[in-house]
Design a protein around this motif. Structure first.
Motif, PDB file in Angstrom:
ATOM      1  N   TRP A 188     -66.063-110.835  11.953  1.00 12.82           N
ATOM      2  CA  TRP A 188     -64.603-110.810  11.790  1.00 12.82           C
ATOM      3  C   TRP A 188     -64.119-109.446  11.292  1.00 12.82           C
ATOM      4  CZ3 TRP A 188     -63.304-115.966   8.730  1.00 12.82           C
ATOM      5  CH2 TRP A 188     -63.690-117.067   9.508  1.00 12.82           C
ATOM      6  N   PRO A 189     -62.822-109.171  11.461  1.00 11.53           N
ATOM      7  CA  PRO A 189     -62.278-107.900  10.990  1.00 11.53           C
ATOM      8  C   PRO A 189     -62.531-107.709   9.490  1.00 11.53           C
ATOM      9  CG  PRO A 189     -60.668-109.046  12.335  1.00 11.53           C
ATOM     10  CD  PRO A 189     -61.800-109.987  12.144  1.00 11.53           C
ATOM     11  N   GLU A 190     -62.727-106.443   9.105  1.00 12.63           N
ATOM     12  CA  GLU A 190     -62.924-106.155   7.680  1.00 12.63           C
ATOM     13  C   GLU A 190     -61.610-105.782   6.992  1.00 12.63           C
ATOM     14  OE1 GLU A 190     -66.964-104.152   6.766  1.00 12.63           O
ATOM     15  OE2 GLU A 190     -66.512-103.766   8.878  1.00 12.63           O
ATOM     16  N   LYS A 191     -60.630-105.464   7.815  1.00 12.42           N
ATOM     17  CA  LYS A 191     -59.308-105.141   7.275  1.00 12.42           C
ATOM     18  C   LYS A 191     -58.290-106.085   7.864  1.00 12.42           C
ATOM     19  CE  LYS A 191     -59.664-100.221   6.404  1.00 12.42           C
ATOM     20  NZ  LYS A 191     -59.248 -98.916   6.878  1.00 12.42           N
ATOM     21  N   PRO A 192     -57.268-106.475   7.148  1.00 13.21           N
ATOM     22  CA  PRO A 192     -57.045-106.310   5.712  1.00 13.21           C
ATOM     23  C   PRO A 192     -58.218-106.867   4.892  1.00 13.21           C
ATOM     24  CG  PRO A 192     -55.132-107.310   6.797  1.00 13.21           C
ATOM     25  CD  PRO A 192     -56.208-107.251   7.808  1.00 13.21           C
ATOM     26  N   LYS A 210     -68.724-109.991  23.419  1.00 11.18           N
ATOM     27  CA  LYS A 210     -68.448-109.680  22.014  1.00 11.18           C
ATOM     28  C   LYS A 210     -67.732-110.847  21.342  1.00 11.18           C
ATOM     29  CE  LYS A 210     -67.958-105.563  19.626  1.00 11.18           C
ATOM     30  NZ  LYS A 210     -67.034-104.534  19.255  1.00 11.18           N
ATOM     31  N   GLN A 211     -68.180-111.196  20.135  1.00 12.05           N
ATOM     32  CA  GLN A 211     -67.620-112.384  19.471  1.00 12.05           C
ATOM     33  C   GLN A 211     -66.183-112.180  19.047  1.00 12.05           C
ATOM     34  OE1 GLN A 211     -69.846-114.319  16.411  1.00 12.05           O
ATOM     35  NE2 GLN A 211     -70.728-115.447  18.106  1.00 12.05           N
ATOM     36  N   CYS A 212     -65.914-111.045  18.426  1.00  9.23           N
ATOM     37  CA  CYS A 212     -64.567-110.804  17.894  1.00  9.23           C
ATOM     38  C   CYS A 212     -63.899-109.746  18.762  1.00  9.23           C
ATOM     39  CB  CYS A 212     -64.695-110.331  16.451  1.00  9.23           C
ATOM     40  SG  CYS A 212     -63.101-110.074  15.680  1.00  9.23           S
ATOM     41  N   LYS A 213     -62.787-110.134  19.398  1.00  5.68           N
ATOM     42  CA  LYS A 213     -62.174-109.235  20.388  1.00  5.68           C
ATOM     43  C   LYS A 213     -60.687-109.080  20.109  1.00  5.68           C
ATOM     44  CE  LYS A 213     -63.595-112.221  23.746  1.00  5.68           C
ATOM     45  NZ  LYS A 213     -64.832-112.892  23.424  1.00  5.68           N
ATOM     46  N   LEU A 234     -62.207-102.936  17.131  1.00  4.72           N
ATOM     47  CA  LEU A 234     -62.206-104.334  17.599  1.00  4.72           C
ATOM     48  C   LEU A 234     -61.768-104.454  19.057  1.00  4.72           C
ATOM     49  CD1 LEU A 234     -60.430-105.780  14.458  1.00  4.72           C
ATOM     50  CD2 LEU A 234     -62.818-106.183  15.064  1.00  4.72           C
ATOM     51  N   ILE A 235     -61.169-103.373  19.574  1.00  2.00           N
ATOM     52  CA  ILE A 235     -60.657-103.435  20.948  1.00  2.00           C
ATOM     53  C   ILE A 235     -61.835-103.335  21.908  1.00  2.00           C
ATOM     54  CG2 ILE A 235     -59.166-102.306  22.654  1.00  2.00           C
ATOM     55  CD1 ILE A 235     -57.460-101.315  20.292  1.00  2.00           C
TER      56      ILE A 235
END
Ligand SMILES: O=C(O)CCC(=O)C(=O)O
Ligand SMILES: [Fe+2]
Length: 504
Positions: free
Chosen positions: A310-314, A273-276, A266-267
């Motif tokens: 969006w992040p998959e983790k958690p 990029k949408q999710c940063k 994600l970094i």
């Protein structure tokens, strides 16, 4: 105590010997032409109009050529200037000698002192034809104790005057920074927090949204007052369940504390990029200074499209944040509707639909900091949003700038902090103001803030609402597309006033 010139001068006909300067240092000819025609008189009201750049250039030119300029339309009310002048006239001309004797001092370390001529009266060859009163004005609460107690209104009037003068000074320095191409806020002394014990801001009310329609007029009135005074309020009984809030907060704690490899994908430094996930700010690499925070950002609308990024983790991330952002969007609409009523916008659905469509999630993680006096979590800025809805849990750190001083927004774990953004200020035609704010760090607790930015859709048209424009309140700018403003906002380093210039 030396005799003050103001105490004896009215009866004398000839200048006493000790005031007569040697011939070569006398002013001599008193009919020298006034310099007024050459020293520019600069109209500071232009800062708000199309001619701001021209005005900044005038200030710079005068500073280069003369080192002097005069300012008009500077924002210090005429009656305050007159009151200050009257106070000093009374001080020097009417106050009994014994009152003044208490202030007279030849000790340069004394904070408030009255003197005659120069501080070196006893060993100067020639005296100057003046008395002088001097004292510091900052920080006000500490200094004011030493100020003259008489005239009775001295402290009251001069406190207001000195705050206004400081504001004017900061404004002028900001123009000079702009003219010199320095970053905004360059001259401000408070780029580091310095001290750590800031007072709480008592203009930020905690408004109870809970009790249905009966309390509506009161709620609207409280909100409007806060938006006019400071641009920030808190809400409790807001309808977002404690469970959703706690779940979201604990999920974000888990997110930021996951091992590096789980976050690595994600970094990014890619703005597209949408999710940063970034540390410091998105412009970290170009900045010499880092910020004591990590930040995760992504859009939330339309939910189904955005969620994929969006992040998959958690593993529960998407489910939890979808629920949270949906609730915040509802709360946002409710607050905008109340504000609409408060502002006097006739169409009660003014903000519905595209005008308040976009929701951006921005979550800050501020770990305990080894020296909070030297660094910041987020530097001073205005939000370019319509409104911002922030949850700071039970650790405070959000600060507001009011009259040149920083104040804490007290942490209420059940409350959301609502912050007027620059685009709402425009729609309100300056009836409400967005507040400059920053985040400081602390050495004991991890602080997580969940910040939801409510924006207009990027192609929606922003303009002062028709019902707030009239002869005495002309529109502060023309209509523009939200994305045009946002583009300017970022290219002008986050300065809303400059970003608005092209639309004036
Ligand atoms: O974290 C905070 O307290 C302030 C956050 C903020 O101002 C922002 O993200 O724009
Ligand atoms: Fe902000």
């Amino acid at each position: 105590m030396e005799k003050l010139v103001s105490s004896w001068c009215s009866n004398i006909k000839a200048l006493p010997e000790s005031y007569i300067f040697p011939p070569e240092t006398r002013p001599g000819n008193l009919t020298v032409p006034t310099y007024n025609s050459n020293i520019p008189v600069i109209d500071l009201s232009k800062a708000e109009g199309q001619n701001r750049t021209e005005m900044v250039e005038q200030i710079l030119k005068a500073s280069e050529e003369f080192g002097f300029f005069q300012v008009v339309n500077h924002g210090i009310p005429e009656n305050l200037m007159n009151q200050a002048m009257d106070i000093f006239k009374e001080f020097f001309e009417i106050l009994p000698a014994e009152e003044k004797a208490m202030l007279y001092s030849e000790d340069p370390k004394k904070s408030c002192r009255l003197l005659t001529s120069t501080p070196n009266y006893n060993w100067e060859k020639n005296h100057l034809w003046r008395d002088n009163l001097r004292h510091p004005c900052h920080p006000l609460e500490e200094c004011i104790k030493d100020w003259p107690e008489k005239p009775i209104k001295y402290r009251e009037v001069m406190a207001i005057f000195s705050v206004e003068a400081k504001k004017l000074g900061s404004r002028i320095l900001e123009f000079i920074a702009e003219g010199l191409g320095l970053e905004s806020g360059y001259f401000r002394a408070d780029r580091r927090p310095g001290k750590l014990d800031f007072p709480s801001c008592n203009s930020v009310p905690v408004i109870d949204l809970g009790n249905g329609d009966d309390d509506r007029p009161e709620i609207v009135e409280q909100m409007l007052k806060a938006c006019q005074e400071i641009g920030v309020f808190q809400v409790v009984n807001h309808g977002v369940s404690e469970e959703i809030i706690n779940e979201t907060r604990s999920m974000y704690k888990e997110f930021f504390e996951m091992p590096e490899e789980d976050k690595a994908s994600l970094i990014t430094e890619d703005h597209e990029k949408q999710c940063k996930l970034v540390t410091g700010s998105t412009r970290h690499n170009g900045n010499k200074l880092n910020l004591w925070r990590d930040n995760l950002k992504h859009p939330c609308h339309p939910l189904e499209d955005c969620m994929k990024s969006w992040p998959e983790k958690p593993t529960r991330y998407r489910e939890v944040v979808a629920a949270y952002s949906t609730e915040i969007k509802k709360l946002g609409s409710r607050i905008l509707e109340l504000l609409c009523q408060g502002l006097g916008i006739e169409n009660s659905s003014y903000f519905e639909g595209k005008l308040s469509e976009d929701l951006q999630m921005s979550v800050n993680y501020y770990p305990p900091c080894p020296d909070p006096s030297l660094t910041l979590g987020i530097p001073p800025h205005h939000d370019p949003t319509l409104i911002t809805i922030l949850h700071q849990g039970d650790v405070s750190g959000l600060q507001l700038l009011k009259d040149g001083e920083w104040f804490n927004v007290e942490a209420h774990p059940n409350a959301f902090v609502v912050n007027i953004g620059y685009q709402l200020q425009v729609i309100s035609n300056n009836k409400v103001k967005s507040c400059e704010h920053r985040a400081v760090t602390n050495s004991n607790d991890t602080r997580i803030t969940i910040v939801c930015f409510l924006y207009p859709a990027s192609d929606s048209i922003i303009e002062p609402a028709a019902s707030l424009v009239n002869e005495s309140n002309p529109p502060l700018c023309r209509a523009f597309q939200s994305k045009e403003f946002m583009r300017n906002f970022y290219s002008m380093g986050g300065n809303g006033e400059l970003a608005l210039q092209p639309f004036k």
